[in-house]
Design an enzyme around this catalytic site. Structure first.
Site, PDB file in Angstrom:
ATOM      1  N   LYS A 153    -144.624  99.370 -21.713  1.00  0.00           N
ATOM      2  CA  LYS A 153    -145.289 100.689 -21.805  1.00  0.00           C
ATOM      3  C   LYS A 153    -146.529 100.579 -22.686  1.00  0.00           C
ATOM      4  O   LYS A 153    -147.583 101.128 -22.365  1.00  0.00           O
ATOM      5  CB  LYS A 153    -144.316 101.733 -22.354  1.00  0.00           C
ATOM      6  CG  LYS A 153    -143.192 102.077 -21.389  1.00  0.00           C
ATOM      7  CD  LYS A 153    -143.723 102.818 -20.171  1.00  0.00           C
ATOM      8  CE  LYS A 153    -142.689 102.942 -19.083  1.00  0.00           C
ATOM      9  NZ  LYS A 153    -143.212 103.410 -17.799  1.00  0.00           N
TER      10      LYS A 153
ATOM     11  N   TYR B  68    -139.018  96.394 -22.567  1.00  0.00           N
ATOM     12  CA  TYR B  68    -139.374  97.648 -21.884  1.00  0.00           C
ATOM     13  C   TYR B  68    -140.484  98.363 -22.653  1.00  0.00           C
ATOM     14  O   TYR B  68    -141.514  98.752 -22.087  1.00  0.00           O
ATOM     15  CB  TYR B  68    -138.143  98.560 -21.751  1.00  0.00           C
ATOM     16  CG  TYR B  68    -138.503  99.968 -21.329  1.00  0.00           C
ATOM     17  CD1 TYR B  68    -138.938 100.247 -20.035  1.00  0.00           C
ATOM     18  CD2 TYR B  68    -138.449 101.034 -22.241  1.00  0.00           C
ATOM     19  CE1 TYR B  68    -139.294 101.536 -19.653  1.00  0.00           C
ATOM     20  CE2 TYR B  68    -138.798 102.317 -21.873  1.00  0.00           C
ATOM     21  CZ  TYR B  68    -139.217 102.573 -20.578  1.00  0.00           C
ATOM     22  OH  TYR B  68    -139.578 103.842 -20.199  1.00  0.00           O
TER      23      TYR B  68
ATOM     24  N   SER C 289    -143.911 106.509 -22.809  1.00  0.00           N
ATOM     25  CA  SER C 289    -142.641 106.835 -23.453  1.00  0.00           C
ATOM     26  C   SER C 289    -142.808 106.928 -24.959  1.00  0.00           C
ATOM     27  O   SER C 289    -143.654 106.224 -25.549  1.00  0.00           O
ATOM     28  CB  SER C 289    -141.639 105.721 -23.116  1.00  0.00           C
ATOM     29  OG  SER C 289    -140.538 105.780 -23.986  1.00  0.00           O
TER      30      SER C 289
HETATM   31  P1  NAD Z   1    -136.189 106.259 -11.960  1.00  0.00           P
HETATM   32  O1  NAD Z   1    -135.654 104.873 -11.973  1.00  0.00           O
HETATM   33  O2  NAD Z   1    -135.298 107.345 -11.520  1.00  0.00           O
HETATM   34  O3  NAD Z   1    -137.532 106.311 -11.079  1.00  0.00           O
HETATM   35  C1  NAD Z   1    -138.409 105.222 -10.940  1.00  0.00           C
HETATM   36  C2  NAD Z   1    -138.664 105.022  -9.460  1.00  0.00           C
HETATM   37  O4  NAD Z   1    -139.553 103.925  -9.289  1.00  0.00           O
HETATM   38  C3  NAD Z   1    -137.396 104.689  -8.673  1.00  0.00           C
HETATM   39  O5  NAD Z   1    -137.317 105.531  -7.555  1.00  0.00           O
HETATM   40  C4  NAD Z   1    -137.588 103.230  -8.256  1.00  0.00           C
HETATM   41  O6  NAD Z   1    -136.971 102.952  -7.012  1.00  0.00           O
HETATM   42  C5  NAD Z   1    -139.089 103.106  -8.220  1.00  0.00           C
HETATM   43  N1  NAD Z   1    -139.626 101.758  -8.462  1.00  0.00           N
HETATM   44  C6  NAD Z   1    -139.298 100.883  -9.458  1.00  0.00           C
HETATM   45  N2  NAD Z   1    -140.037  99.762  -9.369  1.00  0.00           N
HETATM   46  C7  NAD Z   1    -140.872  99.929  -8.307  1.00  0.00           C
HETATM   47  C8  NAD Z   1    -141.853  99.120  -7.703  1.00  0.00           C
HETATM   48  N3  NAD Z   1    -142.133  97.892  -8.181  1.00  0.00           N
HETATM   49  N4  NAD Z   1    -142.489  99.600  -6.610  1.00  0.00           N
HETATM   50  C9  NAD Z   1    -142.200 100.812  -6.113  1.00  0.00           C
HETATM   51  N5  NAD Z   1    -141.269 101.623  -6.635  1.00  0.00           N
HETATM   52  C10 NAD Z   1    -140.614 101.184  -7.724  1.00  0.00           C
HETATM   53  O7  NAD Z   1    -136.763 106.545 -13.433  1.00  0.00           O
HETATM   54  P2  NAD Z   1    -137.281 107.902 -14.075  1.00  0.00           P
HETATM   55  O8  NAD Z   1    -136.330 108.290 -15.144  1.00  0.00           O
HETATM   56  O9  NAD Z   1    -137.645 108.876 -13.030  1.00  0.00           O
HETATM   57  O10 NAD Z   1    -138.577 107.345 -14.815  1.00  0.00           O
HETATM   58  C11 NAD Z   1    -139.865 107.414 -14.225  1.00  0.00           C
HETATM   59  C12 NAD Z   1    -140.861 106.773 -15.171  1.00  0.00           C
HETATM   60  O11 NAD Z   1    -140.801 107.424 -16.447  1.00  0.00           O
HETATM   61  C13 NAD Z   1    -140.610 105.281 -15.449  1.00  0.00           C
HETATM   62  O12 NAD Z   1    -141.855 104.625 -15.515  1.00  0.00           O
HETATM   63  C14 NAD Z   1    -139.948 105.290 -16.811  1.00  0.00           C
HETATM   64  O13 NAD Z   1    -140.180 104.110 -17.529  1.00  0.00           O
HETATM   65  C15 NAD Z   1    -140.639 106.471 -17.480  1.00  0.00           C
HETATM   66  N6  NAD Z   1    -139.837 107.074 -18.571  1.00  0.00           N
HETATM   67  C16 NAD Z   1    -138.568 107.510 -18.319  1.00  0.00           C
HETATM   68  C17 NAD Z   1    -137.799 108.048 -19.362  1.00  0.00           C
HETATM   69  C18 NAD Z   1    -136.381 108.481 -19.123  1.00  0.00           C
HETATM   70  O14 NAD Z   1    -135.637 108.646 -20.093  1.00  0.00           O
HETATM   71  N7  NAD Z   1    -135.965 108.757 -17.891  1.00  0.00           N
HETATM   72  C19 NAD Z   1    -138.332 108.133 -20.663  1.00  0.00           C
HETATM   73  C20 NAD Z   1    -139.649 107.693 -20.876  1.00  0.00           C
HETATM   74  C21 NAD Z   1    -140.400 107.173 -19.814  1.00  0.00           C
HETATM   75  N1  UFG Z   2    -125.818 107.484 -27.357  1.00  0.00           N
HETATM   76  C1  UFG Z   2    -124.464 107.391 -27.621  1.00  0.00           C
HETATM   77  N2  UFG Z   2    -123.655 106.918 -26.627  1.00  0.00           N
HETATM   78  C2  UFG Z   2    -124.124 106.551 -25.398  1.00  0.00           C
HETATM   79  C3  UFG Z   2    -125.509 106.649 -25.143  1.00  0.00           C
HETATM   80  C4  UFG Z   2    -126.322 107.102 -26.160  1.00  0.00           C
HETATM   81  O1  UFG Z   2    -124.006 107.721 -28.714  1.00  0.00           O
HETATM   82  O2  UFG Z   2    -123.324 106.120 -24.544  1.00  0.00           O
HETATM   83  C5  UFG Z   2    -126.704 108.016 -28.404  1.00  0.00           C
HETATM   84  C6  UFG Z   2    -127.762 107.031 -28.877  1.00  0.00           C
HETATM   85  O3  UFG Z   2    -127.275 106.239 -29.928  1.00  0.00           O
HETATM   86  C7  UFG Z   2    -128.904 107.985 -29.306  1.00  0.00           C
HETATM   87  C8  UFG Z   2    -128.749 109.180 -28.332  1.00  0.00           C
HETATM   88  O4  UFG Z   2    -127.410 109.097 -27.853  1.00  0.00           O
HETATM   89  O5  UFG Z   2    -128.669 108.454 -30.616  1.00  0.00           O
HETATM   90  C9  UFG Z   2    -129.723 109.120 -27.152  1.00  0.00           C
HETATM   91  O6  UFG Z   2    -129.610 107.835 -26.529  1.00  0.00           O
HETATM   92  P1  UFG Z   2    -130.257 107.535 -25.088  1.00  0.00           P
HETATM   93  O7  UFG Z   2    -129.859 106.160 -24.721  1.00  0.00           O
HETATM   94  O8  UFG Z   2    -129.917 108.630 -24.128  1.00  0.00           O
HETATM   95  O9  UFG Z   2    -131.822 107.669 -25.368  1.00  0.00           O
HETATM   96  P2  UFG Z   2    -132.782 106.865 -26.370  1.00  0.00           P
HETATM   97  O10 UFG Z   2    -133.405 107.868 -27.282  1.00  0.00           O
HETATM   98  O11 UFG Z   2    -132.101 105.715 -26.957  1.00  0.00           O
HETATM   99  O12 UFG Z   2    -133.898 106.299 -25.371  1.00  0.00           O
HETATM  100  C10 UFG Z   2    -134.470 107.075 -24.317  1.00  0.00           C
HETATM  101  C11 UFG Z   2    -134.834 106.145 -23.156  1.00  0.00           C
HETATM  102  C12 UFG Z   2    -135.929 105.197 -23.580  1.00  0.00           C
HETATM  103  C13 UFG Z   2    -137.107 106.003 -24.076  1.00  0.00           C
HETATM  104  C14 UFG Z   2    -136.697 106.937 -25.187  1.00  0.00           C
HETATM  105  C15 UFG Z   2    -137.863 107.830 -25.507  1.00  0.00           C
HETATM  106  O13 UFG Z   2    -133.699 105.394 -22.756  1.00  0.00           O
HETATM  107  O14 UFG Z   2    -136.357 104.446 -22.487  1.00  0.00           O
HETATM  108  O15 UFG Z   2    -135.597 107.759 -24.771  1.00  0.00           O
HETATM  109  O16 UFG Z   2    -137.648 108.535 -26.678  1.00  0.00           O
HETATM  110  F1  UFG Z   2    -138.043 105.160 -24.536  1.00  0.00           F
END
Ligand code: NAD
Ligand code: UFG
Length: 340
Positions: A156, A152, A129
């Protein structure tokens, strides 16, 4: 040969599985095995994946911390490479239950790596991330120092460091640590998308739930940042572009010797109010919002230097903010309660 996808029924995993199943260039021809404990997803996703692709995958409900379950998977299938999405991802929640985050994200990954090593599977694509850049100034590039401000982010960073060490210890490993920026959007079919449990933490799911009437109004966290309109700026990336980044990483894993961190972002920033205004225009629904104080830990501006992915993986994003919002809206309006 099979590809193991941990967390494959989740948001990013399910979109990646669809892109892998739809590859037409014959470059990756493995069967797909998904392992997921369903803690944040539903088996309905599997039906939807089949509806889109006309193909099926093998699904195993198991936890990546369960070594014997992983052992069975690696014994019963000839796994060639792993894409590792499984983990917990809510920043706020990680401050409340840090041990669950270290257990799922760090211990879970160590267990997976141990089983992979035992079975001589040394190709891995990992979901990292942009959070690992801490408060560095954007554009963020892979050579910058890394840090974390919450459990979190720590998980990572710890996993990235573990992966660098593993790759250093044995030259046979090829690992891509993909640092995602802000994934949004959904598959163009409207059949799969993001379906968070409870009140969403992220902007787009919140806005789309306001648009379908599940939530009353959006809280905008601060309008006094030094940005175009005072609200936070982020690098939103279409989940399909992100999924295709995984396909490219997998196709180029042979060329990645050791462990490489690679940004997956567009290189462009969009503010909260730009998102809200675009969403209203595209959906035709007005999004009521109220400006509230800044959210603790938020940065003003976060966007990627996306040049390394372009050079190394020949990957570039294709979709615009308009596409991302239109696809989010199609998914949310067709499935107002997500998969429920
Ligand atoms: P998500 O929660 O939709 O998907 C994660 C999946 O992993 C889920 O289906 C959950 O049931 C499964 N899971 C969790 N713990 C587990 C375990 N111990 N064993 C088996 N399965 C397990 O999340 P996502 O948005 O698809 O994110 C996927 C990955 O990308 C995560 O590692 C997350 O940290 C990373 N990531 C997501 C974002 C974002 O904004 N969505 C940003 C940066 C990184
Ligand atoms: N925001 C609002 N209101 C809300 C939610 C978010 O104003 O209800 C704003 C936040 O302040 C920020 C922007 O919208 O300025 C985006 O916020 P998000 O929570 O959607 O995303 P972040 O950038 O804070 O974080 C996300 C994931 C993290 C990841 C990161 C990577 O949640 O796990 O992107 O850049 F690490």
């Amino acid at each position: 040969m099979s590809l193991l996808i941990t967390g494959g029924t989740g948001y990013i995993g399910s979109h990646t599985v669809v892109e892998l199943l739809q590859l037409t260039d014959g470059n990756i021809e493995q069967d797909i095995v998904i392992v997921d404990n369903l803690s944040n997803s539903s088996t309905k996703v599997l039906e939807r994946i089949t509806q889109i692709t006309d193909k099926t995958v093998t699904f195993i409900e198991a936890d990546i911390r369960d070594e014997s379950a992983l052992e069975r998977i690696f014994t019963q299938h000839t796994i060639e490479a792993v894409i590792h999405f499984a983990g917990l991802k809510a920043v706020g929640e990680s401050n409340e239950i840090p041990l669950a985050y270290y257990d799922n994200n760090v211990s879970g990954t160590v267990t997976l790596l141990q089983v992979m090593k035992k079975h001589q599977v040394k190709k891995l694509v990992f979901s990292s991330s942009a959070t690992v850049y801490g408060d560095n100034e954007s554009p963020l590039h892979e050579g910058m120092t890394t840090s974390a401000t919450n459990p979190y982010g720590q998980t990572k960073l710890m996993v990235e460091n573990i992966l660098f060490d593993v790759a250093k210890s044995d030259a046979d490993w090829s690992i891509a640590c993909l640092r995602y920026f802000n994934p949004i959007g959904a598959h163009q079919s409207g059949l799969i998308g993001e379906s968070p449990n409870g009140i969403p933490n992220n902007l787009l799911p919140y806005v789309s739930q306001v648009a379908v009437g599940r939530l009353k109004e959006l809280q905008v966290f601060g309008d006094d940042y030094n940005t175009i309109d005072g609200t936070g700026v982020r690098d939103y990336i279409h989940v399909i572009d992100l999924a295709l980044g995984h396909v490219k990483a997998l196709q180029n894993l042979e060329a990645i010797k050791g462990c490489k961190a690679i940004n997956l972002g567009t290189g462009n920033g969009t503010s909260v109010l730009e998102i809200v205004n675009n969403f209203s225009e595209i959906s035709g629904v007005s999004i009521p919002y109220k400006v509230v104080p800044r959210r603790a830990g938020d940065l003003a501006t976060v966007y990627a230097d996306a040049s390394l992915a372009n050079e190394l993986l020949a990957w570039k994003t294709q979709y615009s903010i308009t596409d991302m919002i239109a696809d989010t809206w199609r998914w949310q309006s067709k499935n107002p309660n997500g998969y429920n």
